[in-house]
Enzyme design. Structure first.
Site, PDB file in Angstrom:
ATOM      1  N   LYS A 112      59.828   5.304   2.507  1.00 43.63           N
ATOM      2  CA  LYS A 112      58.644   4.894   3.278  1.00 43.63           C
ATOM      3  C   LYS A 112      57.339   5.282   2.566  1.00 43.63           C
ATOM      4  O   LYS A 112      56.303   4.666   2.792  1.00 43.63           O
ATOM      5  CB  LYS A 112      58.694   5.497   4.683  1.00 43.63           C
ATOM      6  CG  LYS A 112      59.992   5.161   5.411  1.00 43.63           C
ATOM      7  CD  LYS A 112      59.815   4.498   6.700  1.00 43.63           C
ATOM      8  CE  LYS A 112      61.085   3.940   7.360  1.00 43.63           C
ATOM      9  NZ  LYS A 112      62.384   4.260   6.832  1.00 43.63           N
TER      10      LYS A 112
HETATM   11  C1  LIG Z   1      63.539   3.372   6.853  1.00 43.99           C
HETATM   12  C2  LIG Z   1      64.704   3.698   5.999  1.00 43.99           C
HETATM   13  C3  LIG Z   1      65.723   2.752   5.735  1.00 43.99           C
HETATM   14  C4  LIG Z   1      65.714   1.363   6.334  1.00 43.99           C
HETATM   15  O1  LIG Z   1      64.733   0.538   5.774  1.00 43.99           O
HETATM   16  P1  LIG Z   1      64.264  -0.771   6.546  1.00 43.99           P
HETATM   17  O2  LIG Z   1      63.120  -1.290   5.774  1.00 43.99           O
HETATM   18  O3  LIG Z   1      63.867  -0.318   7.929  1.00 43.99           O
HETATM   19  O4  LIG Z   1      65.419  -1.701   6.579  1.00 43.99           O
HETATM   20  C5  LIG Z   1      66.766   3.120   4.897  1.00 43.99           C
HETATM   21  N1  LIG Z   1      66.839   4.369   4.382  1.00 43.99           N
HETATM   22  C6  LIG Z   1      65.890   5.298   4.621  1.00 43.99           C
HETATM   23  C7  LIG Z   1      66.054   6.651   4.040  1.00 43.99           C
HETATM   24  C8  LIG Z   1      64.790   5.001   5.434  1.00 43.99           C
HETATM   25  O5  LIG Z   1      63.863   5.958   5.668  1.00 43.99           O
END
Ligand SMILES: *Cc1c(COP(=O)(O)O)cnc(C)c1O
Length: 496
Positions: A112
């Site tokens: 993120k």
């Molecule tokens: C948010 C997240 C995901 C999922 O990603 P999306 O874009 O919501 O599909 C996968 N792995 C981690 C560690 C995340 O923080």
């Protein structure tokens, strides 16, 4: 033709990129999508000689069409700097023949950060461009990861404040410590005596409160949202797929125009959608492999054409993928519905009223680029252990789900196309699950003992993000009842 943004639910709403970033969500609950997906303007040959920041500029300028070169470059330079622990920003590691694209080298060691480190700068720039005089107040409810990444992104960014609500007792001890030790005079973290859904509903109620909006405006504030449906989070995610492809080419791993597959551990469908956009820009991607955990709504959708959220919510060791409504899927549905807003709106309303919808045979044709599957908890633990035993490389639980699904894909299809696995979190973020997957003996160790042990056996330095919280003092200690959330926000902003 200039690229603008339109709503997935209303043909008549069209806004500029900066307006889309400021608004977050379109008027009637729709999501903003680009009016067309632009073709990459620079060749892979040229891209292969560029830094991450240069690739970011060349990709993002095609989407953020009302940002000047100077504005966009400023945003990029403020985001992808020493907050990341490597110059490469998104390095790639080869293990067992696959390429792991490590998206966890930012401030909170999860993917993120790739978008949330630039969003605050895009947002303040967008505010200036649209003559917004108010300070932007970001409100977020979090079940753990998003809150910290948003706090880190917005901390000390001029013209913004951020308030994060989390369920007291509903996040992991490390996640809580990460949040309540957050620095920055414009940050505010509150534990609520309730669960995540209550935090989320409370935030939605505050967003929808017209009286409060007016009081805020009088005091020089307005709310905005940093959640993953904001186009300002999607666009920065396209960059690393382009960067990864160019890196593979630069390193002689692939020849010119050679196709690759990408494998993405998926929750809200934002990360994999960015890969889909990259493919549609002309990047030679063949299959988009969508990996789910036991909450396998997306696997069922790709195999049957029915999206059905009426099912048990399962808590797994890949919590950031524990999702039954993948919000960003709406952008794909809209596209395979022939960019027909009425048709998409109809399906999304069905999802609310019945909890499910079916797509037509014709729409299914639009999903041919995707392959979906899922990994169980046992399979996930086993692959962490096996990859460690065979290569010494330690992956986190989310990345492990992707590795499981990729194995299933290879067995099923015999496809030998080179593949990039999106590695979405550092194993240090989910230390306990990772270490006990490797060996049950780790069950008895304390959290920070496990951190040091992981560092030792994996031969990787403890990330700064973890070192920082080891001895950090809490700075936020506000706890409130669910029905006090609005008051808490007003107190923080000094509104009577
Ligand atoms: C948010 C997240 C995901 C999922 O990603 P999306 O874009 O919501 O599909 C996968 N792995 C981690 C560690 C995340 O923080």
């Amino acid at each position: 033709m200039d690229l603008l943004y339109k709503s997935t639910r209303n043909e008549n709403e069209t806004v500029t990129a900066s307006q889309a970033i400021l608004k977050g969500l379109a008027d009637n609950g729709g999501l903003f999508v680009p009016s067309f997906i632009p073709k990459l303007e620079v060749s892979v040959e040229e891209l292969s000689k560029m830094t991450y920041r240069e690739v970011a500029y060349n990709v993002m300028k095609q989407y953020l069409t009302d940002f000047t070169e100077e504005e966009l470059k400023n945003c990029i330079n403020n985001a992808y700097d020493s907050k990341f622990d490597t110059e490469e920003i998104a390095p790639m590691v080869k293990a067992e023949g696959e390429y792991y694209l490590e998206l966890f080298h930012g401030a909170t060691i999860a993917f993120k950060d790739m978008a949330l480190s630039i969003l605050p700068h895009l947002m303040t720039t967008a505010a200036k461009k649209n003559n917004v005089k108010n300070d932007i107040v970001i409100l977020t409810a979090t079940s753990g990861d998003t809150g910290k990444a948003a706090l880190a992104g917005f901390a000390d960014v001029k013209g913004t404040k951020i308030v994060v609500f989390y369920p007291k007792g509903g996040v992991s001890p490390i996640q809580e410590k990460q949040m309540i030790t957050q620095k920055g005079d414009n940050t505010f973290v509150v534990g609520i005596k309730g669960n995540f859904d209550q935090a989320q509903s409370g935030v939605k109620a505050i967003f929808g409160n017209k009286v409060l909006a007016e009081e805020m405006d009088n005091a020089g504030y307005q709310f905005s949202s940093a959640n993953s449906i904001n186009i300002g989070r999607l666009v920065p995610q396209i960059v690393y797929y382009v960067y990864a492809y160019a890196k593979l080419y630069a390193n002689g791993e692939i020849s010119q125009d050679e196709k690759i597959n990408v494998v993405v551990p998926t929750g809200n469908f934002g990360n994999i959608l960015a890969a889909y956009y990259a493919k549609n820009m002309g990047l030679p991607i063949d299959k988009l492999i969508c990996a789910s955990n036991d909450n396998k709504v997306l696997y069922d959708f790709f195999t049957t054409g029915t999206y059905d959220k009426n099912r048990q919510f399962v808590l797994t060791m890949s919590p950031s993928m524990d999702i039954l409504i993948s919000s960003n899927l709406e952008r794909l549905i809209y596209r395979i519905a022939g960019e027909n807003a009425a048709k998409n709106k109809d399906l999304m309303e069905k999802l609310v009223s019945e909890g499910k919808y079916d797509i037509t045979e014709e729409m299914k044709q639009g999903l041919k680029d995707f392959y979906g599957n899922f990994g169980t908890e046992d399979e996930t633990a086993e692959i962490i252990k096996n990859i460690y035993k065979e290569t010494g490389y330690i992956i986190d639980t989310h990345t492990a789900v992707a590795a499981v699904v990729y194995d299933k894909y290879k067995k099923e299809t015999k496809d030998t196309t080179k593949s990039v696995i999106a590695s979405t979190a550092s194993p240090f973020k989910f230390t306990r699950s990772v270490m006990t997957s490797i060996d049950e003996k780790y069950n008895d160790m304390e959290d920070f003992e496990l951190v040091d042990e992981l560092s030792r056996i994996g031969n990787v330095k403890v990330p700064r993000a973890i070192e920082e919280i080891r001895n950090a003092e809490p700075r936020h200690n506000t706890i409130c009842e669910v029905d006090e959330m609005e008051k808490v926000v007003k107190d923080f902003l000094g509104i009577k």
